[in-house]
Structure formats: C-alpha cells, structure tokens
Scaffold this active site. Structure first.
Site, PDB file in Angstrom:
ATOM      1  CD  GLU A 258      53.273  12.322  26.560  1.00 18.05           C
ATOM      2  OE1 GLU A 258      54.272  11.759  27.030  1.00 18.05           O
ATOM      3  OE2 GLU A 258      52.966  13.489  26.834  1.00 18.05           O
TER       4      GLU A 258
HETATM    5  C1  ACM Z   1      56.033  14.709  23.780  1.00 15.42           C
HETATM    6  O1  ACM Z   1      57.136  14.798  24.359  1.00 15.42           O
HETATM    7  N1  ACM Z   1      55.004  14.164  24.395  1.00 15.42           N
HETATM    8  C2  ACM Z   1      55.858  15.162  22.431  1.00 15.42           C
END
Ligand code: ACM
Length: 646
Positions: A290
């Site tokens: 992310e």
């Molecule tokens: C995650 O849930 N961003 C690994």
C-alpha cells in the site's frame, strides 16, 4: 482440532489419575521437560484434578512415555519436523516423534483426547499418526494500530500452541506506532510510540516463551509505506518535508521512505543489523504494501532519480528499494518476505511472497519460482463466519495448473488480526475461536472439509481455548459496563444474534481514530453469531424434514426473542450506551413474532392471514438494515420461514 492426519480408535481406555508418571530420558531437552510439566498443568486446569507430574527414566508403568529421535534445531525453522505418533492403550500412552517439536504437537493432541464421563476421567485407546500439511501456519498480530501489551501476546501464543500453529507474525510498526525499543535510533520508539513499545527484554521474553511452545516469531517492519511513526523522530527518511506526527486515523497514508537517498539505506542497514540480532527467526518481513506514491510524485529529486535510472513508474521505484533492502536483510543473515506488492520481474527468487490481495498472486508467484504464503481469505478483522475462512485453501483452485514442484513452494498461510478495531480487551474474541478452524485448514489433510463437523468440534475447541485466552471471559464485564448496573441477560440475548459489520463497512460507517473507545455493543458482539447459525439449521431441518423436535426448539427460541424487548427496554432506558441498539431490540421482537406465525403456518400447514405477507416483508426488511454498526443475523432464516409460510 486440528483433526489428525490419521486416527484409529482402539479398545479400552487409559485412566487419568492424580499421579502422572512420565517417562522421559534424563538427557531430554529442557523444553521437552517443560512441555511435559505444562501438559500436567493444562490437564489439571481441564479436569479440575490436581495432577502432579513425576519423571522417571525408562519407567515400565508410566502413564506417558515420551521418545524423540533427534535434538531440535537451535532456532526453529520452517523445515522442522513436527510429525508424531501417539498410541494410547489401557496400560499407558506412548508419544514418539522425530524431533522435540513433534512431542509438543502430540501433547496438545493428548490433552484433547481426555474425556470426563460416568466412567471417570480417561483417554480412549487410540492410534494417531499425525503430521502437518503445511510447514507455515501463522497468526499475524498487529501491535501498531492498537498497542498490545506483552500479556496479550503470551496468552495468544498459548492458544496458538493448542491448535498447532507455529508462526507468530508480529506487525511491529505502522503509521500509528513504532513498537520496538531501538538502541541504535532511540527516537524511533521514543517519539513514534506514545511510550507504548516492547523493550528488548520483553521481546526476548516473548521469543523464549514462543520457542518453548514450538512457535517461530517473525517480526514485520513495514516499509517503505506505512511508516509515518518512524518519521516523527526521523523525518529525514521520508520523501516529503514533514514535520510528522503519529497518525491517529485508519487508512492508507502518503508518507513513504525516500528510495532515492543513500542515507536511507545507511540508516536501514544499521536498523536491520540491530533487529536481525534481536529476532532470531530466519525470516524478516519488510511489509511493502500500500504505497500510494503521492510523496514520491511530489518530490522533484525522486522524479529525477527515476528518470536517471530509466524507471517507468513507482512500482519500478519500489522494486529498486526492495532490491536494496533485500541486500541489507541478507547481509544480516535473514531471508526477506513481503506482501505481494513486492512481486516484480527484478525481485530475486529467494524472496518470499505473502499474498493478501488474492490467491492469484500467490499462484503467480509460485509459478514464477517464489516461495509464498497465503493470507487472502484469512483476515480476521473482516468479521466473517468461520465457514468462509475454512473454505479457503492455500492450494485453492487458482493453483490447479501449478506443477507439484510449484505447489510445494506454497508453504502455508497466516490469519491476520489487524488491530484498527480491537483492543487488549477484545482482540482475543476476534481471533478465537475462528482461528482454530483456520489452523485446521493449515494442519489437517486437504479432504477435511466437513463444515458441520468443524462447527461441532469448534464448540469444544472454544471452551478449551477459553482456559488460555479471553474470548469468552471478556464478554460478561463488557455487558456489565454497557448495562451500567442493570441485569445483563436481555442484552446478551440481543447481542447473541447480532454481528458487527463486515469487511470495511465499519470504518465507512463513521469517523474513527485511535482514540475512539471500542466499548460499544458492536465491540461486545461476536464476529459470528453461532446462535443465528443454529437457528438457521433448525429452520432448514423444519422445512426439509418437518422435524417436530426442531420446530419445538425453534419456537422456544423465537418466543425468547419475542419477549426480550420488554426485558431490555427498561435496561436501555437507564444505560445511555445502549440507546443505539434500541432499534435492534424492537426489530428482534417484531422479527420473532413474524417467525412464530410463519412457523405455526408451516407446521400446521395453514395459510397466513391476508395482509400478513406484506407485514412480514416490512418487518424483515427493517431488521435487515444495519444499525449501530451491527447486523441482525436472524433476518435471513426468518425470511426463509416466512417464504415457506406463504
Ligand atoms: C495489508 O493488508 N495491507 C497487508
């Protein structure tokens, strides 16, 4: 639970009594002896009998004989042999394993075999030949979003051992906190944790405790995103100018490390050196998930760096960062693992892919030669029913086209307990008992898929786990707090059929920060209403088999629910925190009344009154609507009954 690979019941039973003679070689490893003592302690707790261990070498008439072939590894690895055989006759139990780890697993099985009935306390004669299907069976605990004191970790390790899990994935840093004491850069924990971090001594305590239970502890330091808390004390690592504060909200944030600056790698080299020495596991998780790229896009020096290196996009830039980090991780003797975003054509094949975005990425990674583990489908924070997680297999249909060699690269899986919506008070109730069924998926043969049988055994596992963790014991105090001095039974009845919102609907429902109290009805409600599940099964049985006993049981439950609002209403009037569930309480009564009428029509084969179907529809639709971030799980089975009545 988990069900052994092979088990055969024999004739007779072994009586359990107060004196537990254990035959164990004097040269046995300390942790095997400790495990045997722990076995007696747990057996005492389970049976309520004071059971004293006494050790003897080569005892003929031992209650339990323990033998293993080779000493265990200095540091437990993914290659450890966990297999064991267990033979129980009326003369004694014999536990044999290749290594100490198999002894630990076998002792947990033996505990589960103990029965208390009219004949006394005993273990049925049985022969078990057991080994895990996957070598990597983990639970991720996020200690960054909400701080989780050491006691939370220790008790969850106990419960993990009880279901033969072998990896604690410890998520130790994120935007909301940097949770480990760092000697080299004390501002990391000093400025990034609000004072809530694990000291080095505490880390060592957890590692030693886990080792005695046969559990590896893998740290995760999420990079280059999810790093706001690092930048509070070290803004020079960031891609944007700062200053930074510990993040108080949940979500994906812009701050990310600057992959274009040499000083960042020099810092990480010294940081990883310290952490690689502190944590003994062979794997080091670098996160990698992310990164939204906003800080990178806004930084001219980073843009120039990308052009100079011929990088097409931010994924290329992150791949560069990962390659540099991999060298550092390897230099300090570790293998690197990261979330599936790290997958990139330039990623060396000795990295491990941790799939959270779907099983396809795992199949793809193993097809390309990477080792991998699966977490997609095992997110405990999504508040899904056990059966849904149980149906997810690390070698699912996405892996159908993989060769045996490629399949063998899938080492197992991990369930994830992300901590945005849990506190030390509630976390166990979000992990357990559902985790036990996921542990079975990781341990037991692939053909162990009978859902009803799983739920039957899960009930027993939940009670057993309740001696180790707080998923059951946390409820009465939470109900007492909510009811503010009034009796809690009507509230418990209501909450027993409600479930928290699923997936990310809860953060979407209102603004949450790390300061928002998690002490509401939605926090007390269990992720899965086993009451609603049982009622749905009763309804199915009434509709398909016309079972009179099940109809009577369904009627008793519906009557209880119909009458519950009258009992709960005065409690709500005195307890301000319950105001938000008043609508649910009213709806439950109305829904139960519809259910009773529908049941009566079905059983007596009569038609409902004109106008009733329309009213039933209105009531069911109203009950279906989420309120106070809670869902009424009876709406669906009552709908089925009402449809049959029409
Ligand atoms: C995650 O849930 N961003 C690994």
């Amino acid at each position: 639970m988990p069900l052994p690979a092979k088990a055969e019941l024999g004739q007779g039973r072994l009586t359990v009594d107060r004196r537990c003679v254990i035959s164990l070689d004097a040269s046995a490893e300390p942790r095997v002896r400790k495990a045997a003592i722990r076995f007696c302690e747990l057996l005492s707790r389970q049976t309520g009998m004071p059971i004293q261990p006494s050790f003897a070498t080569g005892a003929e008439r031992a209650f339990l004989q323990i033998q293993y072939g080779a000493p265990g590894e200095q540091v437990q690895s993914v290659k450890a042999n966990e297999s064991y055989t267990l033979e129980v006759t009326d003369a004694g139990a014999r536990l044999k394993a290749a290594e100490p780890l198999g002894v630990l697993r076998g002792l947990e099985t033996l505990l589960q075999l103990v029965q208390m009935d009219a004949g006394g306390t005993a273990i049925p004669a049985v022969r078990i030949d057991d080994r895990p299907r996957f070598p990597w069976r983990g639970l991720l605990i996020d200690a960054a979003r909400h701080w989780m004191p050491v006691e939370v970790i220790l008790r969850n390790l106990d419960a993990m051992a009880a279901v033969k899990l072998n990896v604690l994935h410890w998520h130790l840093s994120d935007d909301q906190g940097f949770r480990v004491e760092c000697r080299t850069f004390p501002n990391l924990h000093g400025m990034g944790s609000d004072g809530s971090y694990y000291t080095r001594e505490q880390i060592r305590e957890v590692l030693a405790y886990a080792r005695d239970l046969g559990i590896r502890v893998m740290p995760e330091f999420d990079m280059p995103g999810h790093t706001t808390a690092w930048f509070v004390g070290h803004p020079e690592l960031a891609s944007g100018p700062g200053p930074y504060q510990i993040e108080r909200k949940w979500g994906i944030f812009d701050p990310a490390m600057d992959p274009a600056r040499e000083a960042v790698y020099e810092f990480l080299d010294r940081f990883v050196a310290e952490m690689a020495a502190l944590f003994d596991d062979e794997y080091f998780h670098i996160g990698g998930d992310e990164v939204n790229g906003k800080q990178w896009n806004a930084n001219p020096a980073i843009q120039a760096f990308k052009r100079e290196k011929g990088m097409k996009n931010n994924h290329d830039l992150q791949a560069y960062f990962n390659q540099r980090l991999l060298k550092i991780v390897q230099k300090h003797g570790k293998k690197m693992i990261g979330w599936d975003e790290i997958l990139h054509p330039t990623l060396p094949k000795d990295s491990v892919i941790h799939s959270w975005r779907g099983q396809k990425s795992l199949a793809q990674a193993s097809g390309q030669g990477y080792l991998g583990i699966l977490s997609s489908g095992y997110y405990l924070d999504h508040m899904l029913p056990t059966s849904q997680h149980y149906a997810v297999d690390p070698l699912g249909k996405e892996c159908a086209d993989l060769s045996e060699e490629q399949k063998a690269r899938i080492m197992g899986g991990e369930a994830c307990m992300w901590a945005e919506f849990v506190t030390p008070e509630t976390i166990d109730s979000r992990i357990w008992p559902r985790m036990a069924a996921i542990a079975e998926r990781f341990w037991s043969p692939a053909n162990v898929v009978d859902v009803e049988d799983m739920y039957r055994r899960l009930d027993a596992a939940s009670i057993r786990l309740g001696r180790l963790v707080t998923h059951r014991s946390n409820l009465p105090p939470m109900l007492e707090r909510l009811a503010d001095g009034s009796e809690t039974e009507p509230l418990e009845t209501l909450l027993s059929v409600l479930e928290p919102l699923k997936y990310y609907d809860r953060p979407d429902a209102r603004e949450y920060t790390s300061f928002t109290p998690l002490n509401r009805a939605v926090d007390a409600a269990r992720p899965e209403s086993l009451t609603a599940r049982r009622f749905a099964n009763l309804v199915a049985s009434v509709l398909t088999d016309a079972s009179a006993a099940d109809a009577a049981q369904a009627r008793r439950l519906l009557s209880l629910w119909r009458d519950n609002h009258a009992l709960l209403k005065p409690v709500i009037a005195r307890a301000p925190m319950l105001k938000e569930v008043e609508g649910h309480s009213e709806n439950l009564a109305a829904l139960a009344e519809i259910g009773l009428e529908a049941l009566d029509c079905v059983v007596s084969k009569r038609s409902p009154a004109p106008g009733w179907p329309a009213r039933a529809k209105t009531v069911i639709e109203r009950a279906r609507k989420p309120q106070a971030e809670l869902l009424n799980m009876l709406a669906a089975p009552v709908q089925k009954l009402a449809a049959a009545a029409r």
